[in-house]
Design a protein around this motif. Structure first.
Motif, short mmCIF file in Angstrom:
data_model
loop_
_atom_site.label_atom_id
_atom_site.label_comp_id
_atom_site.label_asym_id
_atom_site.label_seq_id
_atom_site.Cartn_x
_atom_site.Cartn_y
_atom_site.Cartn_z
N LYS A 172 0.83 -1.20 0.00
CA LYS A 172 0.00 0.00 0.00
C LYS A 172 0.87 1.26 0.00
N MET A 176 1.50 4.39 -2.78
CA MET A 176 1.53 5.83 -2.43
C MET A 176 2.70 6.52 -3.12
N LYS A 181 1.97 10.31 -3.91
CA LYS A 181 1.31 10.89 -2.75
C LYS A 181 2.34 11.23 -1.68
N LEU A 197 3.46 2.37 7.39
CA LEU A 197 2.22 2.74 6.71
C LEU A 197 1.45 3.79 7.49
N GLU A 201 0.59 7.70 6.20
CA GLU A 201 -0.73 8.33 6.22
C GLU A 201 -0.70 9.64 6.99
N LYS A 202 0.12 9.68 8.04
CA LYS A 202 0.27 10.92 8.81
C LYS A 202 0.97 12.00 7.99
N ILE A 204 0.87 12.37 4.78
CA ILE A 204 -0.09 12.90 3.80
C ILE A 204 -1.11 13.81 4.47
N LYS A 205 -1.64 13.35 5.59
CA LYS A 205 -2.68 14.12 6.29
C LYS A 205 -2.17 15.45 6.80
#
Length: 283
Positions: A172, A176, A181, A197, A201-202, A204-205
Motif C-alpha cells: 500500500k 503511495m 502521494k 504505513l 498516512e500521517k 499525507i494528512k
C-alpha cells in the motif's frame, strides 16, 4: 544465467551512443501506427494525463519531430515493439495520426530494456518505484549485480541500493510512492519501520516535509528507547528467556499494580500455528 553485462558507462554514454552499439539499424522512415506494439519491459507504468494531452496537441500542430526507436517483434509477425517513445506513440494515437517516424534497430530483450531505462532515467520520467523495478529487472532477469547497475546508469551504488530498498515497503505504501502521494525522500525515512504505513498516512494528512518526517521518526525512536530502558531487569530477563525458548520476539509490559500485557511477534502463519498449538496443548 550468463551475465550479459559488458564494461560500459550507460547514462554517461547517452542513448544515442548505446544505439550506436547495434551493428544493424535502418534509416528513419514512417510506418503505420497500428503495426507498433508497446514494450513488454517498459519501465514507465504511469503517464501523466495532462502532460500527455499537451503532447497530443503539439503533435496535431507540428507532427512528431523525434522518431520512435523500435525493434522487430519476436512474437508478433509484421509488428514492431517500442524501445523508446511510447509516450509519443500514445499521443500520436490520440491525435489521430496514422503513420509515425521510426528508427528500427536490432536489439535483444536486454538491449531493449537498457535503452528504455536510459531514456526514462535521463529524462527523469520514472517515479521512484518504476526506477527500483527497472533495477530489479536487470538484477533478477539479466544477471546484473548492484555494482553493475550503478556503473550502467551512472549513479552511486548507494543510490541503487537505497532505491531497491523501497520495494521492501508494504504494498500500500509502494502505491503511495508510485502515485506520488509521498516523495522518495519521505519513503527512504520509512524503510525498516514497523509502523511505516501509519506514518505515511500521517505525512499525507499533515503535509509533513521530509525534514519534519525525519524529526518525527527521531522522536518516536527515542521514545521507544526510553520505554525499553525504563524496564526493570526482571522484565527484560523474562522477555529474553521467552524469546529464546519460542524463537519469537516477546515484549512484556508490567504496570505498577502488576497488571500488564505480554506480546509475541510472529513472522508468518507457521509461527502463529505453532504458538496456538503450544497454548492449546498446555491450557
Amino acid at each position: 544465467m550468463i551475465n550479459p553485462f559488458k564494461n560500459k558507462k550507460g547514462l554517461g554514454r547517452g542513448l544515442s551512443s548505446l544505439i550506436g552499439d547495434n551493428e544493424t539499424k535502418s534509416p528513419s522512415h514512417k510506418i503505420s501506427i497500428s503495426s507498433i506494439v508497446p514494450n513488454r519491459n517498459q519501465p514507465r507504468k504511469l503517464f501523466e494525463k495532462e502532460s500527455l494531452n499537451e503532447l497530443t496537441n503539439s503533435i496535431k500542430e507540428r507532427g512528431i519531430i523525434q522518431p520512435l526507436i523500435v525493434r522487430k517483434s519476436d512474437d508478433q509477425d509484421k509488428k514492431f515493439e517500442i524501445i523508446a517513445g511510447e509516450r509519443r506513440w500514445q499521443a500520436a494515437q490520440a491525435a489521430g495520426i496514422h503513420e509515425v517516424p521510426v528508427l528500427v534497430i536490432e536489439a535483444d530483450h536486454l538491449k531493449s530494456l537498457e535503452l528504455a531505462i536510459i531514456e526514462n532515467v535521463q529524462r527523469r520520467d520514472l517515479n521512484a518505484i518504476e526506477e527500483a523495478e527497472s533495477y530489479k529487472n536487470l538484477i533478477d532477469n539479466f544477471g546484473y549485480d548492484q555494482d553493475q547497475v550503478s556503473q550502467f546508469i551512472g549513479k552511486s551504488r548507494s543510490h541503487v541500493s537505497n532505491t531497491l530498498r523501497l520495494l521492501s515497503l508494504p504494498e500500500k505504501l509502494i502505491e503511495m510512492i508510485r502515485s506520488e502521494k509521498i516523495s522518495q525522500g519521505h519513503a527512504k525515512i520509512l524503510i525498516g519501520l514497523e509502523n511505516s504505513l501509519l506514518l505515511a498516512e500521517k505525512i499525507i494528512k499533515k503535509k509533513l516535509s521530509v525534514r519534519q518526517t525525519e524529526n518525527l521518526v527521531r522522536v518516536l525512536k527515542n521514545g521507544s528507547r526510553k520505554i525499553y530502558k525504563s524496564k526493570d531487569s526482571n522484565s527484560l530477563a523474562t522477555e529474553n528467556t521467552l524469546s529464546e525458548i519460542i524463537g519469537m520476539r516477546v515484549v512484556l509490559i508490567n504496570k505498577k499494580n502488576n497488571s500488564g500485557t505480554l506480546s509475541i511477534e510472529y513472522k508468518g502463519l507457521d509461527q502463529l500455528d505453532r504458538l496456538i498449538n503450544v497454548i492449546k496443548s498446555n491450557y
